[in-house]
Design a protein around this motif. Structure first.
Motif, mmCIF file in Angstrom:
data_model
loop_
_atom_site.group_PDB
_atom_site.id
_atom_site.type_symbol
_atom_site.label_atom_id
_atom_site.label_comp_id
_atom_site.label_asym_id
_atom_site.label_seq_id
_atom_site.Cartn_x
_atom_site.Cartn_y
_atom_site.Cartn_z
ATOM 1 N N ARG A 57 76.502 -13.938 -49.080
ATOM 2 C CA ARG A 57 75.529 -13.395 -48.161
ATOM 3 C C ARG A 57 74.373 -12.762 -48.922
ATOM 4 N N LEU A 58 73.279 -12.621 -48.198
ATOM 5 C CA LEU A 58 72.152 -11.815 -48.647
ATOM 6 C C LEU A 58 71.892 -10.775 -47.571
ATOM 7 N N ASP A 59 71.571 -9.556 -47.978
ATOM 8 C CA ASP A 59 71.236 -8.535 -47.000
ATOM 9 C C ASP A 59 70.070 -9.010 -46.147
ATOM 10 N N ARG A 60 70.002 -8.483 -44.942
ATOM 11 C CA ARG A 60 68.939 -8.879 -44.025
ATOM 12 C C ARG A 60 67.543 -8.799 -44.651
ATOM 13 N N PRO A 61 67.191 -7.698 -45.339
ATOM 14 C CA PRO A 61 65.831 -7.612 -45.879
ATOM 15 C C PRO A 61 65.602 -8.397 -47.164
ATOM 16 N N THR A 62 66.681 -8.891 -47.787
ATOM 17 C CA THR A 62 66.549 -9.645 -49.038
ATOM 18 C C THR A 62 66.244 -11.105 -48.731
ATOM 19 N N CYS A 63 65.278 -11.666 -49.432
ATOM 20 C CA CYS A 63 64.951 -13.069 -49.227
ATOM 21 C C CYS A 63 65.417 -13.887 -50.427
ATOM 22 N N GLY A 64 65.454 -15.222 -50.246
ATOM 23 C CA GLY A 64 65.777 -16.088 -51.363
ATOM 24 C C GLY A 64 66.939 -17.022 -51.141
ATOM 25 N N LEU A 65 67.560 -17.444 -52.234
ATOM 26 C CA LEU A 65 68.541 -18.527 -52.237
ATOM 27 C C LEU A 65 69.846 -18.131 -51.554
ATOM 28 N N GLU A 225 66.157 -23.116 -58.421
ATOM 29 C CA GLU A 225 65.164 -22.050 -58.508
ATOM 30 C C GLU A 225 64.224 -22.137 -57.312
ATOM 31 N N ALA A 226 63.957 -20.993 -56.711
ATOM 32 C CA ALA A 226 63.017 -20.920 -55.597
ATOM 33 C C ALA A 226 61.717 -20.289 -56.084
#
Length: 242
Positions: A57-65, A225-226
């Motif tokens: 998972r990624l936290d809601r405010p974190t963006c990316g892969l 990579e993004a």
């Protein structure tokens, strides 16, 4: 219900990786009363399937892969790799102050207890080992009054978490007194208010930009990579960090 489709960064027969935008929840939770779209929904629409396996998972405010498995066996294999810290992840972030040129944050973290999401679990838990490596890519000092100082200092950092504790990066950078910009939970509220008022910036400056692992079936090294987002580059430019 919206019909948004994900931005796909990598896909093969077993896995698919999207570039999750900031503000999008991975899946429904107690936080999602007012949400009608989630990363899992977007991925199911993209693949035209009824089920998809989100393995981290990624936290809601974190963006990316954000990686998903297409079938159960792939989910089990890659999930075990995440548990064993065999997935190399890299993040970029902007923090307050001049961070050291490089460093290691070895600071145990107690699991965060949420009164709603974890209301049936024991709120008192032992701290868990947590290790984060980082490299400072650039420092800046701009003319913006910040926390009583006539100028503000900032750093653009590359971060490699070696463990996967909840909010690890955000909590570790708070621990070394370089809170991430836009972090409303572990950051500096005064700094966040100033940046919102002066630069119209309120998002968390944290992006999961790289991922690398040995493919569990082919054993080939997969490197993903993004590119930096437009919003992230906007902030880097405003703070003279490009």
């Amino acid at each position: 219900m919206t019909n948004n489709l994900p931005v796909i960064v990598f896909e093969d027969d077993d896995f698919v990786v999207m570039d999750k935008p900031s503000g999008l929840l991975v899946h429904p939770s107690w936080l999602s009363k007012n949400d009608d779209d989630f990363a899992v929904d977007q991925m199911k629409r993209y693949l035209n399937v009824d089920k998809i396996h989100n393995v981290h998972r990624l936290d809601r405010p974190t963006c990316g892969l954000l990686l998903f498995a297409k079938h159960v066996d792939a989910a089990q294999k890659i999930g075990l790799m995440f548990e064993q810290n065999l997935i190399e992840k890299n993040y970029i972030a902007i923090c307050r102050g001049w961070a050291p040129s490089s460093g290691e944050i070895d600071y145990a973290l107690k699991p965060e207890h949420d009164k709603i999401a974890n209301k049936f679990s024991n709120p008192v838990k032992e701290a868990q080992d947590a290790l984060t490596h980082f490299t400072c890519l650039k420092q800046s000092q701009i003319e913006i009054e910040l926390n009583g100082h006539p100028t503000g200092r900032f750093s653009f950092v590359s971060i490699r978490p070696k463990t996967g504790r909840k909010h690890q990066i955000r909590r570790h950078f708070k621990h070394i007194h370089h809170p991430l910009l836009g972090d409303t939970r572990h950051g500096c509220n005064k700094t966040n208010r100033t940046l919102k008022d002066r630069l119209n910036w309120s998002r968390l400056a944290l992006r999961a930009n790289k991922m690398q692992f040995l493919h569990p079936y082919s054993q080939h090294l997969i490197s993903i990579e993004a590119p930096r987002s437009i919003e992230f580059d906007f902030m880097l430019n405003q703070l003279d960090l490009l």
